[in-house]
Design a protein around this motif. Structure first.
Motif, PDB file in Angstrom:
ATOM      1  N   VAL A  17     -10.363 -17.385   1.560  1.00 11.12           N
ATOM      2  CA  VAL A  17     -11.202 -16.654   0.606  1.00 11.12           C
ATOM      3  C   VAL A  17     -11.535 -15.251   1.095  1.00 11.12           C
ATOM      4  CG1 VAL A  17     -13.410 -16.668  -0.611  1.00 11.12           C
ATOM      5  CG2 VAL A  17     -12.189 -18.818  -0.239  1.00 11.12           C
ATOM      6  N   GLU A  18     -11.709 -15.109   2.403  1.00 15.04           N
ATOM      7  CA  GLU A  18     -12.084 -13.797   2.940  1.00 15.04           C
ATOM      8  C   GLU A  18     -10.969 -12.761   2.768  1.00 15.04           C
ATOM      9  OE1 GLU A  18     -10.685 -16.417   6.389  1.00 15.04           O
ATOM     10  OE2 GLU A  18     -11.931 -16.595   4.589  1.00 15.04           O
ATOM     11  N   ASP A  19      -9.734 -13.233   2.520  1.00 18.37           N
ATOM     12  CA  ASP A  19      -8.623 -12.298   2.348  1.00 18.37           C
ATOM     13  C   ASP A  19      -8.754 -11.477   1.067  1.00 18.37           C
ATOM     14  OD1 ASP A  19      -7.536 -13.087   4.691  1.00 18.37           O
ATOM     15  OD2 ASP A  19      -5.901 -14.272   3.840  1.00 18.37           O
ATOM     16  N   ARG A  20      -9.511 -11.984   0.094  1.00 19.76           N
ATOM     17  CA  ARG A  20      -9.681 -11.239  -1.157  1.00 19.76           C
ATOM     18  C   ARG A  20     -10.319  -9.876  -0.882  1.00 19.76           C
ATOM     19  NH1 ARG A  20     -11.908 -14.817  -3.814  1.00 19.76           N
ATOM     20  NH2 ARG A  20     -10.249 -15.426  -5.252  1.00 19.76           N
ATOM     21  N   LYS A  21     -11.369  -9.874  -0.086  1.00 25.18           N
ATOM     22  CA  LYS A  21     -12.037  -8.611   0.244  1.00 25.18           C
ATOM     23  C   LYS A  21     -11.148  -7.743   1.126  1.00 25.18           C
ATOM     24  CE  LYS A  21     -16.353  -6.647   2.008  1.00 25.18           C
ATOM     25  NZ  LYS A  21     -15.664  -5.576   2.751  1.00 25.18           N
ATOM     26  N   VAL A  22     -10.385  -8.369   2.023  1.00 24.30           N
ATOM     27  CA  VAL A  22      -9.487  -7.600   2.883  1.00 24.30           C
ATOM     28  C   VAL A  22      -8.455  -6.865   2.044  1.00 24.30           C
ATOM     29  CG1 VAL A  22      -7.726  -7.752   4.685  1.00 24.30           C
ATOM     30  CG2 VAL A  22      -9.807  -9.136   4.853  1.00 24.30           C
ATOM     31  N   VAL A  23      -7.865  -7.563   1.063  1.00 28.13           N
ATOM     32  CA  VAL A  23      -6.855  -6.942   0.197  1.00 28.13           C
ATOM     33  C   VAL A  23      -7.474  -5.809  -0.619  1.00 28.13           C
ATOM     34  CG1 VAL A  23      -5.337  -7.321  -1.779  1.00 28.13           C
ATOM     35  CG2 VAL A  23      -5.411  -8.992   0.064  1.00 28.13           C
ATOM     36  N   ALA A  24      -8.669  -6.041  -1.174  1.00 31.41           N
ATOM     37  CA  ALA A  24      -9.331  -5.006  -1.972  1.00 31.41           C
ATOM     38  C   ALA A  24      -9.628  -3.767  -1.129  1.00 31.41           C
ATOM     39  CB  ALA A  24     -10.617  -5.554  -2.580  1.00 31.41           C
ATOM     40  N   ASP A  25     -10.111  -3.985   0.093  1.00 34.16           N
ATOM     41  CA  ASP A  25     -10.421  -2.853   0.973  1.00 34.16           C
ATOM     42  C   ASP A  25      -9.157  -2.105   1.373  1.00 34.16           C
ATOM     43  OD1 ASP A  25     -13.064  -3.515   0.825  1.00 34.16           O
ATOM     44  OD2 ASP A  25     -13.147  -4.521   2.778  1.00 34.16           O
ATOM     45  N   LYS A  26      -8.086  -2.843   1.626  1.00 31.80           N
ATOM     46  CA  LYS A  26      -6.831  -2.201   2.005  1.00 31.80           C
ATOM     47  C   LYS A  26      -6.273  -1.372   0.850  1.00 31.80           C
ATOM     48  CE  LYS A  26      -5.862  -2.883   6.266  1.00 31.80           C
ATOM     49  NZ  LYS A  26      -5.639  -1.718   7.148  1.00 31.80           N
ATOM     50  N   TYR A  27      -6.373  -1.927  -0.355  1.00 30.26           N
ATOM     51  CA  TYR A  27      -5.899  -1.190  -1.532  1.00 30.26           C
ATOM     52  C   TYR A  27      -6.668   0.124  -1.691  1.00 30.26           C
ATOM     53  CZ  TYR A  27      -4.686  -0.135  -6.376  1.00 30.26           C
ATOM     54  OH  TYR A  27      -4.256   0.498  -7.515  1.00 30.26           O
ATOM     55  N   TRP A  28      -7.997   0.021  -1.531  1.00 26.13           N
ATOM     56  CA  TRP A  28      -8.828   1.228  -1.622  1.00 26.13           C
ATOM     57  C   TRP A  28      -8.391   2.257  -0.583  1.00 26.13           C
ATOM     58  CZ3 TRP A  28     -11.961   4.347   1.189  1.00 26.13           C
ATOM     59  CH2 TRP A  28     -12.874   5.137   0.514  1.00 26.13           C
ATOM     60  N   GLY A  29      -8.134   1.803   0.648  1.00 26.03           N
ATOM     61  CA  GLY A  29      -7.735   2.728   1.699  1.00 26.03           C
ATOM     62  C   GLY A  29      -6.394   3.373   1.432  1.00 26.03           C
ATOM     63  N   VAL A  30      -5.415   2.562   0.989  1.00 25.60           N
ATOM     64  CA  VAL A  30      -4.084   3.101   0.681  1.00 25.60           C
ATOM     65  C   VAL A  30      -4.166   4.106  -0.459  1.00 25.60           C
ATOM     66  CG1 VAL A  30      -1.792   2.506  -0.204  1.00 25.60           C
ATOM     67  CG2 VAL A  30      -2.839   1.097   1.555  1.00 25.60           C
ATOM     68  N   PHE A  31      -4.916   3.760  -1.489  1.00 22.29           N
ATOM     69  CA  PHE A  31      -5.058   4.631  -2.661  1.00 22.29           C
ATOM     70  C   PHE A  31      -5.602   6.000  -2.273  1.00 22.29           C
ATOM     71  CE2 PHE A  31      -7.138   6.367  -6.362  1.00 22.29           C
ATOM     72  CZ  PHE A  31      -6.307   6.024  -7.413  1.00 22.29           C
ATOM     73  N   HIS A  32      -6.666   5.987  -1.495  1.00 24.37           N
ATOM     74  CA  HIS A  32      -7.301   7.262  -1.145  1.00 24.37           C
ATOM     75  C   HIS A  32      -6.532   8.025  -0.075  1.00 24.37           C
ATOM     76  CE1 HIS A  32     -10.970   7.151  -3.591  1.00 24.37           C
ATOM     77  NE2 HIS A  32     -10.854   5.838  -3.494  1.00 24.37           N
ATOM     78  N   ARG A  33      -5.812   7.323   0.809  1.00 22.60           N
ATOM     79  CA  ARG A  33      -4.970   8.044   1.761  1.00 22.60           C
ATOM     80  C   ARG A  33      -3.812   8.721   1.045  1.00 22.60           C
ATOM     81  NH1 ARG A  33      -5.503   3.475   4.999  1.00 22.60           N
ATOM     82  NH2 ARG A  33      -3.380   2.801   4.534  1.00 22.60           N
ATOM     83  N   ALA A  34      -3.292   8.077   0.011  1.00 20.08           N
ATOM     84  CA  ALA A  34      -2.148   8.631  -0.706  1.00 20.08           C
ATOM     85  C   ALA A  34      -2.535   9.823  -1.571  1.00 20.08           C
ATOM     86  CB  ALA A  34      -1.500   7.544  -1.568  1.00 20.08           C
ATOM     87  N   LEU A  35      -3.736   9.804  -2.135  1.00 20.66           N
ATOM     88  CA  LEU A  35      -4.108  10.837  -3.092  1.00 20.66           C
ATOM     89  C   LEU A  35      -5.298  11.695  -2.684  1.00 20.66           C
ATOM     90  CD1 LEU A  35      -3.736   8.867  -6.454  1.00 20.66           C
ATOM     91  CD2 LEU A  35      -2.171  10.541  -5.503  1.00 20.66           C
ATOM     92  N   GLY A  36      -6.196  11.121  -1.907  1.00 15.50           N
ATOM     93  CA  GLY A  36      -7.454  11.804  -1.639  1.00 15.50           C
ATOM     94  C   GLY A  36      -7.341  13.173  -1.002  1.00 15.50           C
ATOM     95  N   CYS A  37      -6.394  13.341  -0.081  1.00 18.82           N
ATOM     96  CA  CYS A  37      -6.278  14.608   0.646  1.00 18.82           C
ATOM     97  C   CYS A  37      -5.117  15.473   0.157  1.00 18.82           C
ATOM     98  CB  CYS A  37      -6.102  14.329   2.139  1.00 18.82           C
ATOM     99  SG  CYS A  37      -7.482  13.419   2.869  1.00 18.82           S
ATOM    100  N   ALA A  38      -4.499  15.094  -0.934  1.00 23.12           N
ATOM    101  CA  ALA A  38      -3.306  15.815  -1.405  1.00 23.12           C
ATOM    102  C   ALA A  38      -3.663  17.203  -1.933  1.00 23.12           C
ATOM    103  CB  ALA A  38      -2.602  15.011  -2.479  1.00 23.12           C
TER     104      ALA A  38
END
Length: 247
Positions: A17-38
């Motif tokens: 069950v704890e993996d749900r939050k891990v996946v959500a946090d990872k998605y948030w990190g990938v999303f913002h690393r890909a676009l946030g500083c562009a």
């Protein structure tokens, strides 16, 4: 978008069950690393149409430092250009927008030029040459898009760039763009955490194993207690237990 993706995860089943939050946090990190500083985004010659333009429009508000956007040599019509223009109106650092060789109507293109000039951006920064509107394209649609651009540039959308322009199915499609990478990184992080736990448990077993800690020379669980030197008896006992090489 990350919030929508997290909501989708609530309907999914996880072995842990704890993996749900891990996946959500990872998605948030990938999303913002890909676009946030562009500062420069290039999507040239990808055969993109209005759907892709609307997906991009939903993600662009995270790119607050964007200076250049290249969507030339695609299939954007006045609708796609309108979705992007509504968002880019608030990008004070934007200096170049390449839209050449798309299918944008003349009225929309003219409104883009006017709005670009009104924002006092570099005149040569907006590239709109080579437009080829599709046969049968509605003049009313082009006019409506031009009016939408004028309204968004004037701030009539209440400070919400692109508000109401993105359909729900487009939001769902955007959520899937980075899901695989986020899930992959989450699995790696979860596996590494389990390895760390196993190593810790093994270390505790070794430290509390009497076969190890009772031997002369063994490392004591108490760091203040120095190890005792091995005795001849202990050495002979260890030798008797070890297999002998055959010569």
């Amino acid at each position: 978008l990350p919030d929508a993706f997290a909501a989708v995860l609530e309907s999914k089943s996880f072995a842990f069950v704890e993996d749900r939050k891990v996946v959500a946090d990872k998605y948030w990190g990938v999303f913002h690393r890909a676009l946030g500083c562009a500062e420069r985004l290039v999507y040239r010659g990808l055969a993109w149409g209005d759907t892709e333009a609307q997906l991009l429009a939903a993600a662009l508000p995270r790119c607050t430092g964007l200076r250049e956007l290249d969507v030339s040599d695609n299939r954007l019509t006045s609708v796609g250009a309108t979705a992007l223009a509504a968002v880019l109106a608030d990008f004070s650092a934007l200096e170049r927008w390449r839209l050449s060789n798309n299918a944008i109507g003349e009225e929309t293109a003219q409104q883009l030029r006017s709005s670009w000039a009104l924002a006092r951006r570099p005149e040569a920064g907006l590239e709109l040459d080579g437009q080829s509107p599709e046969d049968g394209a509605s003049a009313q649609a082009d006019a409506a898009s031009a009016q939408a651009i004028a309204s968004s540039m004037a701030g009539s959308n209440g400070g919400q760039p692109g508000g109401g322009l993105l359909p729900e199915e487009s939001k769902q499609a955007l959520n899937a763009l980075l899901a695989r990478q986020a899930a992959f990184e989450a699995r790696i992080e979860s596996a590494m955490a389990k390895v760390a736990v196993s190593v810790s448990e093994l270390s505790n077993q070794v430290l509390h194993d009497p076969m190890v800690t009772d031997q002369p020379g063994a490392i004591s669980a108490d760091p203040s207690t120095p190890p005792a030197p091995p005795t001849p008896k202990a050495f002979l006992s260890a030798s008797a237990r070890a297999p002998h090489d055959v010569i």
